[in-house]
Design a protein around this motif. Structure first.
Motif, PDB file in Angstrom:
ATOM      1  N   PRO A   1       1.021  -1.186  -0.097  1.00  0.00           N
ATOM      2  CA  PRO A   1      -0.059   0.008  -0.070  1.00  0.00           C
ATOM      3  C   PRO A   1       0.861   1.222  -0.058  1.00  0.00           C
ATOM      4  O   PRO A   1       1.762   1.188   0.347  1.00  0.00           O
ATOM      5  CB  PRO A   1      -0.770  -0.039   1.233  1.00  0.00           C
ATOM      6  N   ILE A   2       0.414   2.207  -0.528  1.00  0.00           N
ATOM      7  CA  ILE A   2       0.971   3.554  -0.606  1.00  0.00           C
ATOM      8  C   ILE A   2       1.141   4.057   0.884  1.00  0.00           C
ATOM      9  O   ILE A   2       0.180   3.832   1.615  1.00  0.00           O
ATOM     10  CB  ILE A   2       0.303   4.469  -1.541  1.00  0.00           C
ATOM     11  N   ASN A   3       2.226   5.112   1.285  1.00  0.00           N
ATOM     12  CA  ASN A   3       2.243   5.555   2.331  1.00  0.00           C
ATOM     13  C   ASN A   3       2.871   6.946   2.126  1.00  0.00           C
ATOM     14  O   ASN A   3       2.945   7.262   1.058  1.00  0.00           O
ATOM     15  CB  ASN A   3       3.130   4.976   3.427  1.00  0.00           C
TER      16      ASN A   3
ATOM     17  N   THR B   1       4.240  15.042   0.934  1.00  0.00           N
ATOM     18  CA  THR B   1       4.500  14.746   2.257  1.00  0.00           C
ATOM     19  C   THR B   1       6.117  14.519   2.075  1.00  0.00           C
ATOM     20  O   THR B   1       7.119  14.525   3.157  1.00  0.00           O
ATOM     21  CB  THR B   1       3.846  13.483   2.772  1.00  0.00           C
ATOM     22  N   ASN B   2       6.593  13.747   1.326  1.00  0.00           N
ATOM     23  CA  ASN B   2       7.876  13.103   1.107  1.00  0.00           C
ATOM     24  C   ASN B   2       8.932  14.179   0.134  1.00  0.00           C
ATOM     25  O   ASN B   2       9.912  14.267   0.574  1.00  0.00           O
ATOM     26  CB  ASN B   2       7.983  11.666   0.599  1.00  0.00           C
ATOM     27  N   GLY B   3       8.157  14.903  -0.632  1.00  0.00           N
ATOM     28  CA  GLY B   3       8.967  15.812  -1.600  1.00  0.00           C
ATOM     29  C   GLY B   3       9.391  15.264  -2.849  1.00  0.00           C
ATOM     30  O   GLY B   3       9.371  13.934  -2.936  1.00  0.00           O
TER      31      GLY B   3
ATOM     32  N   PRO C   1      -1.739   0.299  -4.092  1.00  0.00           N
ATOM     33  CA  PRO C   1      -3.156   0.347  -3.568  1.00  0.00           C
ATOM     34  C   PRO C   1      -3.161   1.372  -2.444  1.00  0.00           C
ATOM     35  O   PRO C   1      -2.235   1.643  -1.654  1.00  0.00           O
ATOM     36  CB  PRO C   1      -3.087  -1.154  -2.987  1.00  0.00           C
ATOM     37  N   ASP C   2      -4.210   1.972  -2.275  1.00  0.00           N
ATOM     38  CA  ASP C   2      -4.708   2.843  -1.185  1.00  0.00           C
ATOM     39  C   ASP C   2      -5.254   2.325   0.114  1.00  0.00           C
ATOM     40  O   ASP C   2      -5.243   3.028   1.014  1.00  0.00           O
ATOM     41  CB  ASP C   2      -5.589   3.900  -1.591  1.00  0.00           C
ATOM     42  N   GLY C   3      -5.357   1.047   0.047  1.00  0.00           N
ATOM     43  CA  GLY C   3      -5.844   0.534   1.237  1.00  0.00           C
ATOM     44  C   GLY C   3      -7.468   0.518   1.446  1.00  0.00           C
ATOM     45  O   GLY C   3      -7.806  -0.057   2.322  1.00  0.00           O
TER      46      GLY C   3
ATOM     47  N   VAL D   1      -3.960   4.571  -6.490  1.00  0.00           N
ATOM     48  CA  VAL D   1      -3.595   5.857  -6.656  1.00  0.00           C
ATOM     49  C   VAL D   1      -2.101   6.082  -7.109  1.00  0.00           C
ATOM     50  O   VAL D   1      -1.310   5.065  -7.176  1.00  0.00           O
ATOM     51  CB  VAL D   1      -3.682   6.584  -5.276  1.00  0.00           C
ATOM     52  N   PRO D   2      -1.970   7.208  -7.658  1.00  0.00           N
ATOM     53  CA  PRO D   2      -0.573   7.348  -8.162  1.00  0.00           C
ATOM     54  C   PRO D   2       0.603   7.403  -7.271  1.00  0.00           C
ATOM     55  O   PRO D   2       0.499   7.909  -6.030  1.00  0.00           O
ATOM     56  CB  PRO D   2      -0.744   8.754  -8.852  1.00  0.00           C
ATOM     57  N   CYS D   3       1.683   6.740  -7.714  1.00  0.00           N
ATOM     58  CA  CYS D   3       2.847   6.694  -6.785  1.00  0.00           C
ATOM     59  C   CYS D   3       3.683   7.715  -7.405  1.00  0.00           C
ATOM     60  O   CYS D   3       4.369   7.496  -8.477  1.00  0.00           O
ATOM     61  CB  CYS D   3       3.665   5.368  -6.644  1.00  0.00           C
TER      62      CYS D   3
END
Length: 385
Positions: free
Chosen positions: A175-177, A184-186, A224-226, A231-233
């Motif tokens: 899943p995406i984070n 959030t990560n930049g 996966p978005d859970g 969703v886009p990575c």
């Protein structure tokens, strides 16, 4: 030995916050240090995240969901902060302005503009000690390489390679984070999250790149978005930076790589230095060994693999015959930070934690890498600016 107690607050009660707590609990492992951390307060926007600390640390006196309330606590001397990159600038600035010492996670700001704000806060508060988390250089084999560099053992440097690779993102069903989102990560992607680990030693050795040519890869474009959707990575998965270093005395190529998708690598950090008189390599794949190749003109070229004894920056109760691991490197990093808070320039040993200036230099490299990738050109870095 009487030890100076440094009262800590932890902001961000996830994986690395727990590792710090574990290191503090193992402080009796160290034999020759006159300071000791004591975690007295923890803070997380999710109240449930603080429960583990309350259950496992008897020293915790207070929990918070608002870090500003924690910073108002006069009993806290220093802060460990591990939050998503987009939160670094404001929280780090507030910690520094509160007068509390800070060990923060890399990359010290989501981008170069955010990093500049943090650096300006540091300049306004010169009595606050601020350092960046980077534990791998405290492995015994790496400390041996640090000593060899200090002894100018390598002769003329031929080339340098340093990297940090892991493979958990090879699984497209993961899943995406927050580390996979630009917000959030930049935009740095894997460079922002892993790159300070890779640059720590080259920058400490004075090997600042004069040019950067970057190859950035996005391998998994959605996750996966859970919630049943994909969703886009957005962030870069892998980065390879081909750099040229000019120290004034010599020039040599340096390749820096940060990879989230490196099949077969659970968490591999490495550095290789090739020289005309001596070469050396260390990798956490073989954490007990350091490789070296001494060379005399016309002599045999033969690599030597030597077991590195359990001996890092600070003495411990563990015998030299035993293996050193990740938790030990974190303990050593924390020992260096607490030693510096207590003794300033009179530290028990000379290897200090990664500095804000080194983190700022990493931003200059990553920003140039983004430009290089956009333009397919080699970008010059101007360190005097």
């Amino acid at each position: 030995m009487n030890r100076t107690i440094i009262r800590f607050g932890v902001i961000g009660c996830g994986l690395m916050g727990k590792e710090f707590a574990s290191a503090a609990a193992r402080w009796c492992h160290l034999t020759q240090i006159d300071s000791e951390p004591r975690i007295i307060a923890v803070c997380d926007a999710n109240p449930a995240a603080t429960q583990w600390f309350q259950d496992n640390l008897s020293s915790v006196e207070a929990t918070y969901t608002d870090y500003r309330e924690m910073l108002a606590n006069p009993n806290i001397d220093a802060i460990y902060c591990a939050v998503p990159h987009n939160l670094h600038a404001q929280i780090y600035m507030d910690i520094i302005e509160s007068g509390k010492h800070l060990l923060g996670e890399k990359p010290f700001g989501i981008d170069q503009a955010a990093n500049k704000l943090i650096m300006e806060a540091i300049e306004r508060n010169p009595n606050v000690i601020v350092r960046c988390s980077s534990e791998f250089p405290f492995f015994p084999g790496v400390q041996q390489i640090v000593q060899w560099v200090a002894e100018n053992k390598f002769g003329k440097i031929i080339e340098v390679e340093a990297g940090f690779w892991h493979s958990s993102d090879l699984d497209p069903t993961k899943p995406i984070n927050w580390k996979r989102r630009n917000a959030t990560n930049g935009e740095y992607g894997c460079m922002g999250d892993l790159g300070m680990h890779v640059l720590h030693l080259p920058l400490r050795f004075g090997w600042k790149p004069n040019t950067v040519r970057a190859l950035l890869s996005q391998i998994v474009s959605e996750r996966p978005d859970g919630k049943g959707d994909r969703v886009p990575c957005e962030t870069w998965d892998n980065a390879i930076l081909a750099c040229e270093v000019d120290t004034g005395d010599q020039q040599f190529p340096m390749v820096l790589s940060t990879k989230r998708i490196a099949p077969g690598h659970a968490n591999t950090w490495f550095i290789r230095i090739m020289g005309t008189e001596f070469s050396a390599e260390f990798t956490t794949k073989n954490p007990k060994q350091v490789s070296s190749l001494p060379y005399n003109p016309g002599g045999v070229q033969s690599w030597h693999q030597t077991d590195a004894p359990y001996k890092s920056a600070y003495g411990t109760i563990t015998g030299a015959i035993f293996e050193f691991g990740f938790s030990d490197s974190i303990l050593q990093m924390w020992a260096a930070f607490c030693d510096e808070i207590t003794n300033l320039k009179e530290m028990a040993q000379p290897f200090y934690c990664a500095t804000p200036e080194e983190a700022a230099s990493s931003h200059q490299v990553f920003t140039a890498a983004l430009e290089s990738n956009r333009t397919s050109q080699t970008i010059a870095l101007h360190w005097e600016e």
